[in-house]
Each structure stands twice: as structure tokens, then as C-alpha cells.
Motif scaffolding. Structure first.
Motif, short mmCIF file in Angstrom:
data_model
loop_
_atom_site.label_atom_id
_atom_site.label_comp_id
_atom_site.label_asym_id
_atom_site.label_seq_id
_atom_site.Cartn_x
_atom_site.Cartn_y
_atom_site.Cartn_z
N MET A 1 0.84 -1.20 0.00
CA MET A 1 0.00 0.00 0.00
C MET A 1 0.88 1.25 0.00
SD MET A 1 -2.91 1.59 0.10
CE MET A 1 -4.18 0.40 0.52
N ALA A 2 0.54 2.21 -0.88
CA ALA A 2 1.32 3.44 -0.93
C ALA A 2 1.15 4.22 0.37
CB ALA A 2 0.86 4.29 -2.11
N GLU A 3 2.24 4.83 0.82
CA GLU A 3 2.19 5.64 2.03
C GLU A 3 2.25 7.12 1.71
OE1 GLU A 3 5.34 4.31 4.49
OE2 GLU A 3 4.38 2.41 4.99
N ARG A 4 2.94 7.46 0.61
CA ARG A 4 3.05 8.88 0.27
C ARG A 4 2.92 9.05 -1.25
NH1 ARG A 4 5.28 13.84 1.81
NH2 ARG A 4 5.88 13.06 3.85
N ILE A 5 2.04 9.96 -1.63
CA ILE A 5 1.87 10.31 -3.04
C ILE A 5 2.20 11.78 -3.18
CG2 ILE A 5 0.25 10.52 -4.96
CD1 ILE A 5 -1.27 8.11 -3.76
N VAL A 6 3.12 12.07 -4.07
CA VAL A 6 3.50 13.45 -4.35
C VAL A 6 2.91 13.84 -5.71
CG1 VAL A 6 5.42 15.05 -4.79
CG2 VAL A 6 5.59 13.33 -2.97
N ALA A 88 15.90 6.60 -6.23
CA ALA A 88 15.61 6.83 -4.81
C ALA A 88 14.13 7.12 -4.56
CB ALA A 88 16.45 8.01 -4.31
N LYS A 89 13.37 7.34 -5.65
CA LYS A 89 11.96 7.74 -5.55
C LYS A 89 11.81 8.99 -4.70
CE LYS A 89 9.47 3.48 -6.52
NZ LYS A 89 8.37 2.60 -6.12
N THR A 90 12.50 10.04 -5.14
CA THR A 90 12.40 11.32 -4.45
C THR A 90 12.21 12.44 -5.46
OG1 THR A 90 14.80 11.62 -4.46
CG2 THR A 90 13.83 10.61 -2.49
N VAL A 91 11.59 13.51 -5.00
CA VAL A 91 11.45 14.75 -5.78
C VAL A 91 12.23 15.83 -5.04
CG1 VAL A 91 9.87 16.52 -6.62
CG2 VAL A 91 9.18 14.13 -6.66
N ALA A 92 13.15 16.46 -5.74
CA ALA A 92 13.95 17.52 -5.10
C ALA A 92 13.25 18.85 -5.25
CB ALA A 92 15.33 17.59 -5.75
N THR A 93 13.22 19.61 -4.15
CA THR A 93 12.75 20.99 -4.15
C THR A 93 13.88 21.85 -3.58
OG1 THR A 93 11.86 21.02 -1.91
CG2 THR A 93 10.43 20.12 -3.64
N ARG A 94 13.67 23.15 -3.51
CA ARG A 94 14.73 24.00 -2.96
C ARG A 94 14.94 23.75 -1.47
NH1 ARG A 94 10.56 27.92 -3.68
NH2 ARG A 94 9.69 28.47 -1.64
N ASP A 95 13.91 23.18 -0.81
CA ASP A 95 13.98 23.01 0.63
C ASP A 95 14.38 21.61 1.07
OD1 ASP A 95 13.16 25.61 0.85
OD2 ASP A 95 11.05 25.11 1.21
N GLU A 96 13.94 20.61 0.32
CA GLU A 96 14.15 19.24 0.76
C GLU A 96 13.88 18.28 -0.39
OE1 GLU A 96 11.05 17.72 3.41
OE2 GLU A 96 9.85 19.49 2.90
N CYS A 97 14.23 17.00 -0.16
CA CYS A 97 13.86 15.94 -1.08
C CYS A 97 12.67 15.18 -0.50
CB CYS A 97 15.05 14.98 -1.29
SG CYS A 97 16.29 15.62 -2.42
N ARG A 99 10.25 12.03 -0.49
CA ARG A 99 10.12 10.65 -0.93
C ARG A 99 8.68 10.40 -1.40
NH1 ARG A 99 7.88 6.43 0.86
NH2 ARG A 99 7.21 7.45 2.79
N TYR A 100 8.55 9.52 -2.39
CA TYR A 100 7.21 9.15 -2.85
C TYR A 100 7.13 7.65 -3.10
CZ TYR A 100 9.29 8.95 -7.57
OH TYR A 100 10.08 8.65 -8.65
N ASP A 101 5.93 7.12 -2.95
CA ASP A 101 5.63 5.76 -3.43
C ASP A 101 5.06 5.84 -4.85
OD1 ASP A 101 6.21 4.12 -0.98
OD2 ASP A 101 4.74 5.51 -0.16
N HIS A 102 4.23 6.87 -5.06
CA HIS A 102 3.74 7.18 -6.41
C HIS A 102 3.88 8.69 -6.62
CE1 HIS A 102 2.01 3.27 -7.50
NE2 HIS A 102 1.70 3.17 -6.21
N LEU A 103 4.19 9.04 -7.85
CA LEU A 103 4.35 10.45 -8.21
C LEU A 103 3.41 10.74 -9.37
CD1 LEU A 103 5.94 13.16 -8.15
CD2 LEU A 103 7.58 12.10 -9.72
N ILE A 104 2.64 11.81 -9.27
CA ILE A 104 1.75 12.24 -10.35
C ILE A 104 2.27 13.56 -10.92
CG2 ILE A 104 -0.60 12.90 -10.99
CD1 ILE A 104 -1.63 11.30 -8.58
#
Length: 382
Positions: A1-6, A88-97, A99-104
Motif C-alpha cells: 500500500m502506498a504511504e506517500r503520493i506526491v 531513490a523515488k524522491t522529488v527535489a525541491t529547494r527546501d528538501e527531497c 520521498r514518494y511511493d507514487h508520483l503524479i
């Protein structure tokens, strides 16, 4: 089950995806990233009521801040995604990376801009895609100013209508043989050509813009036929292109849009795309649609599939445009037609243009003809 969707993109599709996830009882974390610094808002009024000052900014918002709090959607409207690390399944922003299980990806589209060589050193050039664009343009639209609209598509014609309604002198130049050349048949184009000319808009077809240069406080626009226009501002509406930069840099397949399968999944099974930025196979052709109903439908479809629905997407294309007192409603896709028919509506000035392949109805343009539009939608299964 996905825990985080970005979700990358806080527009109509991004919001629809987030809301549908909660509606379908997804209990994990949802993060919605935006780049415009404002909560998701309606774009269609930007070239119509909002541009005319008939709709205030607060009424553009699709949801209040309370909605995001109540739905536990972590919205960050001023935190654009910078890159994706698929391993790594991450999205980088200016503040932090993140993590995602699914990315839209709901990154939308950007207006096509004039070449820099045509605009260097020239002020008073506007595009219209975002609220910030509309906010920049609104103060220029007033009685007596001279506006040049480059591009005779729907956005260009809507801007022309709004400009004329505040008393501006408006010229539309379209480099194609006629206005609406890519999107509508001649009867529809003829209707709008006559409508705009009756309102005092000068429409020049088959003539491109070759250059702009500052001329005192004005702008001098040079046209392909050797003529020139002295104007106060230029509004460019020559189309949009899907925002695929993030996807391309991450190595996802992109060709005229982020390529997705029938489920809305990209070439990476953990990454999905929806709305203006996505292209998909429909009736044997790669298809990308720019419309609010499609953005919502496809985004909700993606959310359901992330949660296991496994339903293939079939679009229900319909669109609209408002110009002066005319409402155009479009149903279906008019590609591949071999003839058109024109049927007068029940009221004066109303009509419907039907696009047919043999006897098969493909699409309709309904002009002040809501009844025919609803009938056509039912006939087209929309």
C-alpha cells in the motif's frame, strides 16, 4: 500500500487527483507542489470575466485553504519541483527531497513565445496562461489603447473580445489562411470572423508578424505583407506546449507530451501523468487534450488506478469558449471528418456545425445552441 503520493503541479489536474485520492479513502500522505505561489484556481475566466474585471481574484480559487487542511493535503503552492530521482523515488525541491511511493505529474503547459530576436528591447508584450499573466495585462486594457493580438485561436479571440469590450482598438493577425485554422471548420471560423468584425475588430488572415520594435512609447509591429502597425501592447496567443522538462530530465518517455498508457502511467510504473502535459493513445492516434473537463477526468482516473482500479481511460472531450454574448460549446474531436453540415438553431444567430465521417458524427460546434450541444453529447456517448 502506498504511504506517500506526491503531485507536481497545483492546477486543475493536480487538485483533482489529490481530492479524488481522499474521496477514494486513501489514508497516506499527499503532498501537492505548485510553482505559482497561489492556491489552485480556475484558468478559463482569465481570458474572459477576470480580464474584464467582472470576476474578483478570490472567486478564481477552486478551494479555500480550509479544504486542504480538512483533507490533510499538504499543499505547497510556492515550492516547485526541481528534479526527480527515480532510483531513490524522491522529488527535489529547494527546501528538501520528498520521498514518494507514487508520483503524479500534472505540470500543465506553457505558452509558446515569440523568438527573442523579435522581442528584444520591446515592452508591452503579454502572454495569457496564468493569473500573473492576466494581472499584468489587465491594467493595459482600457478605452482607446491599441492592442495587437497575434494568433487567431480561441485564446487570442477571447482576448480580442475582452479588449474590444473595454473600448480598445483591436487588430488580430493570423499567419494561417484563416482564424481557428487548426481547431474548427470554416463555418465556425466564419461565424467568429463576422462576429468580431461586427464589433469593430480588424482581422487580418494569412499574414504573419515579422518583428517588433520600440517606437517611443509605442510599439511598431512589422507584418509579412510589408505593412506595419503602431500599437500600445501585443498579446501573443500562438498556442501552448506541454511542460515536459521535468519528465524528460528524469528519463521518462516524452513525445509531444509525457507519454502515458491507458491507465495514466508513464514509462516508470511509479510515475503517472494527467492533464495538458500528458499524451496517450486514443482511437489509434497519440492524443493530448487541453481542456478543464479532461484534466479533471484523467487526473481522477489516475488516482483511482493508483489505488488499484485498473481501468483504462477513454476521454470525453468537450470544450467551450465565450466571446461577447456568444457561447461556443464543442463536443467530440473533429479530426478525420470528410464533411460538415450547418444546422440553424432555434433562436436567431444560433447554429450547430457537425463534423461527420460518412454518416458517423465525430464532433459538433454549437453556437448559442445549448440544446443541440446536450443532444450531441448524448449521441457521442459523452
Amino acid at each position: 500500500m502506498a504511504e506517500r503520493i506526491v503531485i507536481v503541479g497545483a492546477g486543475q489536474a493536480g487538485l483533482a487527483a489529490a481530492a479524488k485520492l481522499r474521496q477514494e479513502k486513501f489514508e497516506g500522505a499527499i503532498t501537492l507542489l505548485g510553482a505559482e505561489g497561489v492556491l489552485p484556481y480556475q484558468r478559463p475566466p482569465l481570458s474572459k470575466a477576470y480580464l474584464l474585471g467582472k470576476l474578483e481574484a478570490e472567486r478564481l480559487s477552486l478551494r479555500t485553504s480550509d479544504f486542504y487542511q480538512q483533507q490533510q493535503i499538504d499543499i505547497r503552492p510556492n515550492l516547485p519541483a526541481l528534479s526527480i530521482d527515480r532510483t531513490a523515488k524522491t522529488v527535489a525541491t529547494r527546501d528538501e527531497c520528498l520521498r514518494y511511493d507514487h508520483l503524479i505529474l500534472a505540470t500543465g503547459s506553457r505558452p509558446i513565445r515569440l523568438p527573442a530576436r523579435m522581442t528584444d528591447g520591446v515592452d508591452g508584450i503579454f502572454y495569457l496562461r496564468s493569473k500573473a499573466d492576466a494581472d499584468s495585462l489587465r491594467p493595459f486594457l482600457r478605452n482607446g489603447v491599441r492592442i495587437l493580438v497575434v494568433g487567431g485561436g480561441y485564446v487570442g479571440l477571447e482576448v480580442a473580445a475582452a479588449s474590444r469590450q473595454v473600448g480598445a482598438a483591436v487588430t488580430v493577425v493570423e499567419m494561417a489562411p484563416r482564424i481557428l485554422n487548426r481547431v474548427a471548420a470554416e463555418p465556425t471560423a466564419s461565424y467568429f470572423r463576422n462576429l468580431h468584425r461586427s464589433q469593430g475588430v480588424e482581422i487580418r488572415e494569412g499574414i504573419g508578424l515579422t518583428g517588433l520594435k520600440a517606437h517611443g512609447a509605442a510599439v511598431l509591429a512589422a507584418l509579412e505583407d510589408g505593412s506595419s502597425l503602431s500599437i500600445d501592447a501585443v498579446v501573443v496567443g500562438i498556442g501552448v506546449q506541454p511542460d515536459t522538462a521535468l519528465a524528460r530530465e528524469a528519463g521518462l518517455e516524452a513525445d509531444g507530451g509525457i507519454v502515458v498508457d491507458g491507465f495514466g502511467r508513464t514509462s516508470d510504473p511509479s510515475i503517472w501523468a494527467a492533464g495538458d502535459c500528458a499524451t496517450f493513445l486514443h482511437d489509434g492516434e497519440m492524443t493530448r487534450l487541453e481542456s478543464v473537463p479532461h484534466a479533471i477526468d484523467q487526473a481522477e482516473h489516475v488516482s483511482r488506478n493508483i489505488l488499484g482500479a485498473a481501468i483504462s481511460y477513454r476521454p470525453r472531450p468537450w470544450f467551450w469558449s465565450d466571446q461577447y454574448a456568444t457561447k461556443l460549446q464543442i463536443a467530440g474531436l473533429n479530426r478525420g471528418y470528410d464533411r460538415t453540415t450547418v444546422t440553424p438553431g432555434a433562436t436567431e444567430g444560433s447554429m450547430t456545425v457537425s463534423y461527420l465521417d460518412g454518416d458517423r458524427l465525430l464532433a459538433v460546434d454549437c453556437l448559442n445552441d445549448a440544446r443541440s450541444f446536450m443532444q450531441a453529447k448524448r449521441r457521442l456517448g459523452l
